[in-house]
Design an enzyme around this catalytic site. Structure first.
Site: not given
Ligand code: BG6
Length: 461
Positions: A47, A150, A180, A184, A218, A237, A242, A331, A336
């Protein structure tokens, strides 16, 4: 290496966070690998009046061993087009740009639209593409595809609405909904592992498997994405998207044919057999948490958004009936780790479980937990791991990043690793009641410290 046809990639949201972190670095790597050359054209729609150099300045390109030549090639094939995406008439500019690029190329090219924008923005863009005839290619033998990032909607109703309006302009075989996780390596290996190792097939059912756990923890927090995360939360999320996709790969029946249609058919069936969590089960079958400091970070003292979620579901079919499946994500946790644990049933004599673990990240691999006798004169049994690690087995060969795989597959029209409309709607159905209950208030919300292992309670057996 796949051969990619000459394509114009049109990116909506090129100045956004995802493009900076994943998309442009993936395109750079594809240039380094020789998969994309200057016959590919990339048009970033924006934009504002930003320059392409400003966009590139903020991209996470590698800091070590940067291939300057590849970066320059990517730079040369990319340009920005200023366009008000809310204004349908403005799309004429895009049509002219595409025509000009094809004239420069000397013939028609495939058109790949990439929507890296929130669902509320995606819908008008899709409609405008359709209304301006940008949804079909004027030359036969060439394709128009739509890659959508997503989240696909915010809940069942909005996803259904988005799917219906998308279907007015694009056929299912033009749609590439990115998850995604499906790209993997270890996730792609799930089907290869299940259907090429016949010793597991007779054990892959409720008689031999006691429970399944899918976990994605994570260490990162919401990384400044306050507005996005406040509308999203951990359940949407990672779990609705996923982890439910991955669960379908773990639990689905062997497809009649191991091709895109066959796999999607089996996956959809598997998803549709996951039982929705009913309102009265929420207290026992879900856990939600929020890390301390989150409310200040998003500047909302009343936030009821979860940064940790865990749900327990069951599957209504002959193979899996009564096997609990726990899906967990959070989170700002201590590690991880994304993994799937298949817990085999103990026998009356052995008591302990054998566990088969797919490690999605880090240290991608598969391990089987066994019991062995300790060497020496004593008859003691102790746990040991049979461990397959990608890095060791494949001599640290570089694995393509999930976004590289996603892009290559969309360029060549391979739909296996994308989520179908039916799968997406089913996954919203499974979590629907939980989303409704959780948005009401913060009942049951557990606070946890950043860097900890999350709420102290667990749904895993
Ligand atoms: C994205 C989520 O889909 O996946 C992010 O929006 C999350 O919040 C990311 O951090 C995790 O991806 P990965 O590949 O690092 O596990």
């Amino acid at each position: 290496m796949p051969d990619l046809e000459a394509t114009i990639l049109i990116i909506f949201g090129m100045t956004g966070d995802l493009s900076r972190r994943k998309l442009l670095p993936a395109l750079y790597n594809l240039v380094c690998l020789g998969l994309l050359d200057e016959s590919t054209q990339i048009v970033g729609v924006s934009r504002g009046n930003t320059s392409i150099d400003d966009v590139f300045k903020n991209v996470n390109f590698p800091t070590a061993d940067l291939d300057e030549k590849a970066l320059q090639t990517l730079r040369n094939m990319t340009e920005l087009l200023q366009l008000d995406v809310d204004e349908p008439a403005e799309y004429k500019k895009l049509a002219s740009k595409i025509e000009a690029l094809e004239a420069q190329h000397g013939g028609p090219m495939n058109h790949l639209f990439y929507l890296s924008v929130p669902p509320k923005v995606a819908e008008p863009i899709i409609t405008s593409l359709g209304e301006n005839d940008l949804n079909k290619h004027p030359h036969s033998g060439h394709t128009v595809r739509l890659l959508i990032e997503k989240p696909f909607g915010y809940d069942y109703a909005s996803a259904e609405h988005l799917s219906a309006s998308t279907a007015q302009h694009f056929n299912e075989d033009q749609l590439y909904r990115i998850d995604h996780y499906l790209a993997k390596e270890t996730v792609q290996n799930i089907l290869a592992f299940r259907f090429n190792n016949p010793i597991f097939e007779p054990l892959w059912n409720r008689w031999h498997i006691e429970s399944i756990e899918l976990t994605a923890t994570e260490t990162i927090d919401i990384e400044g994405r306050a507005q996005f995360y406040e509308q999203t939360g951990a359940l949407r999320d990672l779990i609705q998207s996923h982890l439910l996709q991955v669960l379908a790969l773990i639990t689905m029946e062997r497809p009649k044919e191991l091709n895109s249609d066959g796999i999607h058919e089996s996956k959809f069936q598997a998803m549709s057999e996951i039982i929705s969590i009913e309102p009265e089960q929420i207290a026992d079958n879900t856990i939600r948490g929020q890390y301390a400091g989150y409310k200040e970070e998003v500047d909302n003292p009343d936030s009821v958004t979860e940064t940790f979620a865990s749900i327990k579901v069951e599957i209504n079919n002959e193979r899996w009936e009564g096997v609990p499946v726990v899906l967990t994500s959070g989170k700002a946790l201590h590690e991880k780790a994304t993994k799937i644990s298949i817990n085999f049933r103990p026998t009356a004599e052995t008591k302990h479980h054998n566990v088969l673990t797919f490690r999605l990240q880090p240290n991608e691999g598969i391990e089987l937990d066994l019991r062995v006798k300790k060497p020496g004169f004593i008859d003691e049994i102790e746990p040991a791991h049979m461990d397959f690690s990608y890095d060791t087995h494949f001599n640290n060969d570089r694995q393509p990043d999930a976004y590289e795989r996603v892009l290559v597959d969309a360029f060549r029209g391979e739909q296996t690793l994308f989520a179908s409309t039916g799968e997406v709607l089913e996954s919203w159905r499974v979590v629907h009641n939980v989303l409704c209950a959780w948005k009401q208030d913060d009942q049951g919300m557990q606070s946890y410290d950043k860097g900890s292992s999350g709420p102290e309670v667990s749904l895993a057996g």
